[in-house]
Design a protein around this motif. Structure first.
Motif, PDB file in Angstrom:
ATOM      1  N   PRO A 530      98.899  14.113  49.895  1.00 19.81           N
ATOM      2  CA  PRO A 530      99.075  12.583  50.078  1.00 19.81           C
ATOM      3  C   PRO A 530      98.690  12.413  51.300  1.00 19.81           C
ATOM      4  N   LEU A 531      98.945  13.314  52.002  1.00 16.42           N
ATOM      5  CA  LEU A 531      99.113  12.982  53.217  1.00 16.42           C
ATOM      6  C   LEU A 531      97.714  12.900  53.812  1.00 16.42           C
ATOM      7  N   VAL A 532      97.036  14.238  53.047  1.00 18.00           N
ATOM      8  CA  VAL A 532      95.221  14.281  53.609  1.00 18.00           C
ATOM      9  C   VAL A 532      94.860  13.449  53.180  1.00 18.00           C
ATOM     10  N   MET A 533      94.951  12.768  51.785  1.00 21.89           N
ATOM     11  CA  MET A 533      94.016  11.333  51.674  1.00 21.89           C
ATOM     12  C   MET A 533      94.215  10.443  52.387  1.00 21.89           C
ATOM     13  N   ASP A 534      95.650  10.422  53.084  1.00 22.89           N
ATOM     14  CA  ASP A 534      95.528   8.725  53.787  1.00 22.89           C
ATOM     15  C   ASP A 534      94.559   9.396  54.931  1.00 22.89           C
ATOM     16  N   ILE A 535      95.508  10.361  55.661  1.00 23.22           N
ATOM     17  CA  ILE A 535      93.492  10.573  56.968  1.00 23.22           C
ATOM     18  C   ILE A 535      92.885  10.304  56.469  1.00 23.22           C
ATOM     19  N   ALA A 536      92.406  10.510  55.135  1.00 19.92           N
ATOM     20  CA  ALA A 536      90.674  10.690  54.410  1.00 19.92           C
ATOM     21  C   ALA A 536      90.648   9.142  54.666  1.00 19.92           C
ATOM     22  N   ARG A 537      91.470   7.949  54.360  1.00 21.68           N
ATOM     23  CA  ARG A 537      91.073   7.056  53.524  1.00 21.68           C
ATOM     24  C   ARG A 537      91.384   6.013  54.346  1.00 21.68           C
ATOM     25  N   ARG A 538      91.792   6.343  56.267  1.00 23.08           N
ATOM     26  CA  ARG A 538      91.958   5.790  57.252  1.00 23.08           C
ATOM     27  C   ARG A 538      90.588   5.917  58.215  1.00 23.08           C
ATOM     28  N   ASN A 539      89.911   7.412  57.371  1.00 29.73           N
ATOM     29  CA  ASN A 539      88.835   7.156  58.956  1.00 29.73           C
ATOM     30  C   ASN A 539      87.392   7.399  58.208  1.00 29.73           C
ATOM     31  N   ASN A 540      86.866   6.867  58.841  1.00 32.73           N
ATOM     32  CA  ASN A 540      84.819   6.440  58.533  1.00 32.73           C
ATOM     33  C   ASN A 540      84.929   7.859  58.285  1.00 32.73           C
ATOM     34  N   LEU A 541      83.592   8.398  57.850  1.00 29.05           N
ATOM     35  CA  LEU A 541      82.302   9.560  57.800  1.00 29.05           C
ATOM     36  C   LEU A 541      82.017   9.655  58.443  1.00 29.05           C
ATOM     37  N   ARG A 542      81.526   8.695  59.601  1.00 25.72           N
ATOM     38  CA  ARG A 542      81.093   8.993  61.184  1.00 25.72           C
ATOM     39  C   ARG A 542      82.285   9.551  62.144  1.00 25.72           C
ATOM     40  N   ARG A 543      82.985   9.334  61.687  1.00 30.32           N
ATOM     41  CA  ARG A 543      84.439   9.291  62.628  1.00 30.32           C
ATOM     42  C   ARG A 543      84.748  11.177  62.400  1.00 30.32           C
ATOM     43  N   ILE A 544      84.545  11.613  60.947  1.00 29.71           N
ATOM     44  CA  ILE A 544      84.787  13.015  60.457  1.00 29.71           C
ATOM     45  C   ILE A 544      83.844  13.753  60.809  1.00 29.71           C
ATOM     46  N   LEU A 545      82.474  13.210  61.033  1.00 29.91           N
ATOM     47  CA  LEU A 545      81.512  14.261  60.950  1.00 29.91           C
ATOM     48  C   LEU A 545      81.658  14.404  62.852  1.00 29.91           C
ATOM     49  N   ARG A 546      82.537  13.832  63.623  1.00 26.10           N
ATOM     50  CA  ARG A 546      82.504  14.027  65.266  1.00 26.10           C
ATOM     51  C   ARG A 546      82.854  14.984  65.563  1.00 26.10           C
ATOM     52  N   CYS A 547      84.520  15.150  63.539  1.00 27.48           N
ATOM     53  CA  CYS A 547      85.033  16.543  64.400  1.00 27.48           C
ATOM     54  C   CYS A 547      84.198  17.866  63.670  1.00 27.48           C
ATOM     55  N   GLY A 548      83.219  18.430  63.935  1.00 31.16           N
ATOM     56  CA  GLY A 548      82.442  19.222  63.356  1.00 31.16           C
ATOM     57  C   GLY A 548      82.382  20.523  64.656  1.00 31.16           C
TER      58      GLY A 548
END
Length: 750
Positions: A530-548
């Motif tokens: 649930p923590l992973v899901m909450d982090i995922a829903r609070r961050n847009n895809l562009r944001r996560i891509l920048r963590c590559g």
């Protein structure tokens, strides 16, 4: 509910496989097939029904507000047909999916209430639940998380981000919209549901077909024998012109299952229903997909002067009369209204007379319908300045640091090239005697000295300052990043080899816990995911891509869906481990910042302090990092003395040049912290000299007093002294020797 008509063919037939189809199977096939507007593939469905008396059919819904008749009546019709044909129906109450899709504001308590309200409706409206299981996704996944999540991750590993984005219509989105990371996770999970539920048939709307096809492709990729048959039912349109689907956020577009008679009358009266036009006419669609299947007929009552009463047995006859003008829109609407009210009356009665149902409806009507809106990148960034002080100081909060706390601070702070934030670190060390420090690694091949000696030095400093160190052996993360071909067994072998090295290399393990990611996550899955899901829903895809960058990737690379899950999971690790300090390399800084910003989003007071250590370069010119796939760029922890000497001899080490000189970096970040000094022995060029600071070494080197040849000889000697205990251990300890042989045989992959 009226008995469902079965228009079965009576003659026996055969499949291309040669299997003979009996009359009974043919009848069952016709009933099951009538559920779907599309079927992939008919022959597979026949074959399934011929071989299996009670195939498992997967259906489901997101509890997201009041139920309209497409979700209610059509599902009841379909389920009753399926159970009458011998199917076992598993209805997936997708509470976690509604949560990820931010339905009802992502409030799981509200989502569960809506799920219970849905179940009340299905039973009140006539669903035959004898062969039906209602399964809450969160409960089932939590109970068997060790089966479910590896499946999700494997699906994510095998599909590119582009492939997953093509499935966005399952959530009513397009791949060009602003997406959150949870949308990617959602698709991988829904694909996994098919296999987790052991479904033979996927009975969902045509809007879900892309993810069902993804499941069939997964079967091809994994050489899985039986593919799920896809049976996609029609999507009932909204009541207004051009509305392809009913919308809960627009009540005029939908009839809800507990609507009063007067509400149904008004909605149908206002519905789009152009004279003589069948195509795109929602009133005719309601007749075709609800009334006729429910009653097996459609009765129109009208005055004799308008043609008198007429009972239709087929939609073709209704369409012909309507198109010719013999059936007027008003008469159609009146008959449709009467039929719908007759179907819905038992539901109304139930929600008026049953106190539990009445209470559920009251709560559901009070909920606001929401749709996911991923959080934009935070505009308020943390200060990244590094300002190390050697004197006792008072903190912003007014807390005075003792000399002991100041010494702890200096020890801990010396690990990081960068610290975010220093005042927070001081405050933590002043208040907490044994703060938790999170460190970790991906087991991905042989260990080089940056992972070995630098980690031993840093961990020993942290434990000497009273910290508890949790070292996260990120086996699942190595699998997601396709290290060692994603072979988890090999990854586990490498993890054990790493532990052997650190112990042989002098790591003080008194306050160190080695934790396997897969074991810890499986053991605490109901907290972690649930923590992973909450982090995922609070961050847009562009944001996560920048963590590559944390995986050694760039935003522009072709990524798999797994590489979107990875940053969300690594961010969650910090909170699962209850870390006060994140002690990782500079290349991991972005995901650590993500964790701090997540704290701001959820109003969490204690943010993890980011202590980012230096990244040791490769030995050749321009190599920013050591590479396991290029042995010449790195010194490995069990390298023989001759190997070390040869690599240092060939290393880039330009005279008088300090900047970008890997040999000098090794001295600064490995030799000096290890020995507190650097000894150069040479009788010709100025004699022996012992340096106590890097500044003195750099000064002598830049001036030419310290020659590259002398520097390299001294560096070789220091490194070989450091590595000798590890070599000895891997020669004398049978377990270590066996691990090393295996690891050396593994091919490094990316």
């Amino acid at each position: 509910m009226e008995a469902l008509s079965i228009n079965a063919q009576t003659q026996a037939s055969s499949l291309p496989s040669g299997l003979e189809i009996s009359e009974e199977v043919e009848k069952r096939y016709n009933v099951v097939r009538s559920v779907g507007e599309q079927c992939i593939h008919d022959d597979e469905l026949k074959d399934l029904l011929a071989k299996k008396a009670a195939p498992v059919c997967y259906d489901g819904f997101e509890p997201s507000g009041r139920m309209h008749i497409a979700q209610g009546l059509m599902k009841i019709l379909n389920v009753n047909k399926l159970t009458s044909a011998g199917c076992r129906v598993k209805i997936w109450i997708a509470d976690w999916f509604a949560y990820m899709n931010n339905k009802l504001g992502g409030d799981l308590k509200k989502i569960r209430i809506v799920g219970d309200y849905y179940k009340e409706i299905f039973q009140a409206a006539g669903m035959n639940t004898e062969n039906v299981e209602f399964l809450w996704s969160s409960d089932e996944i939590n109970a068997r998380g060790d089966e479910y999540w590896p499946l999700v991750m494997d699906i994510a590993c095998r599909n590119s981000l582009a492939q997953i984005k093509r499935c966005m219509p399952i959530m009513g989105l397009s791949e060009t919209e602003e997406l959150s990371a949870s949308h990617i996770l959602y698709v991988c999970m829904q694909c996994a549901d098919t296999f987790f539920l052991e479904a033979d048939i996927c009975q969902l709307g045509v809007d879900q077909q892309t993810v069902n096809l993804l499941a069939r492709d997964y079967c091809d990729n994994t050489k899985r024998g039986s593919k799920p048959v896809i049976l996609s039912h029609h999507m009932l349109p909204g009541l207004q012109q051009g509305q392809k689907k009913m919308s809960k956020s627009d009540p005029s577009s939908a009839i809800f299952m507990e609507d009063e008679e007067a509400e149904v009358n008004v909605k149908i009266k206002k519905a789009y229903c152009p004279p003589d036009i069948v195509e795109g006419n929602p009133c005719l669609e309601y007749v075709k997909y609800i009334i006729l299947p429910w009653f097996s007929e459609f009765t129109v009552e009208r005055d004799e002067k308008y043609g008198g009463n007429r009972t239709f047995k087929s939609f073709e006859d209704i369409a012909a009369d309507y198109e010719s003008g013999q059936l007027h829109p008003k008469d159609l609407k009146d008959a449709l209204t009467k039929a719908l009210n007759k179907i819905l009356q038992p539901v109304r009665d139930h929600f008026k007379t049953n106190s539990r149902a009445k209470n559920l409806l009251k709560q559901v009507k009070g909920y606001k319908v929401t749709r996911v809106t991923p959080t934009a990148p935070s505009t308020e960034k943390e200060s990244l300045s590094v300002n190390t002080s050697n004197t006792a100081s008072s903190l912003a909060a007014g807390l005075q640091m003792s000399e002991e706390a100041e010494m702890k601070y200096q020890t801990v702070r010396s690990i990081g090239e960068e610290c975010i934030q220093e005042d927070e670190l001081k405050n933590l060390l002043a208040k907490k005697p044994a703060p938790i420090c999170y460190d970790g690694f991906e087991p991905s091949g042989r260990m080089h000295i940056a992972q070995g000696v630098m980690k031993v030095t840093n961990v020993n400093k942290l434990t000497s300052a009273g910290c508890q160190v949790k070292i996260w052996i990120a086996d699942w993360f190595a699998q997601l990043n396709n290290k060692l071909g994603g072979d988890l067994e090999r990854i586990r072998v490498v993890g054990e080899y790493f532990k052997e090295i650190w112990q042989a290399g002098g790591m003080n393990n008194d306050k160190v816990a080695f934790l396997w990611a897969s074991d810890e996550i499986n053991g605490k899955g109901n907290k972690y995911w649930p923590l992973v899901m909450d982090i995922a829903r609070r961050n847009n895809l562009r944001r996560i891509l920048r963590c590559g960058q944390i995986m050694g990737r760039s935003e522009t690379e072709v990524l798999s869906a797994a590489q979107i899950l990875y940053p969300c999971m690594q961010c969650a690790d910090i909170f699962l481990l209850e870390a006060d300090i994140c002690q990782l390399g500079m290349d991991q800084r972005k995901v650590n910042m993500l964790a701090r910003e997540y704290c701001a989003d959820i109003k969490r007071k204690n943010k993890p302090i980011i202590l980012s250590h230096h990244m040791l370069p490769g030995l050749q010119q321009g190599q920013e990092k050591m590479s396991k796939s290029d042995p010449s760029s790195a010194i490995f922890m069990e390298d023989e003395e001759a190997d070390v000497n040869e690599k240092i001899n060939k290393a880039y080490c330009p005279p008088r040049t300090v900047e970008g000189n890997p040999c000098l970096e090794y001295i600064k970040y490995i030799v000096l912290p290890r020995f507190d000094e650097f000894k150069v022995e040479n009788e010709k060029n100025g004699g022996n000299k012992t340096f106590k600071s890097f500044e003195d070494i750099a000064s002598d080197y830049e001036s030419g007093e310290l020659h590259p040849e002398d520097l390299k000889k001294a560096l070789m000697k220091a490194l070989n002294i450091t590595l000798q205990p590890v070599r000895d251990h891997f020669k004398t300890n049978e377990r270590a020797k066996n691990l090393l042989e295996q690891v050396k045989a593994f091919r490094v992959t990316r």
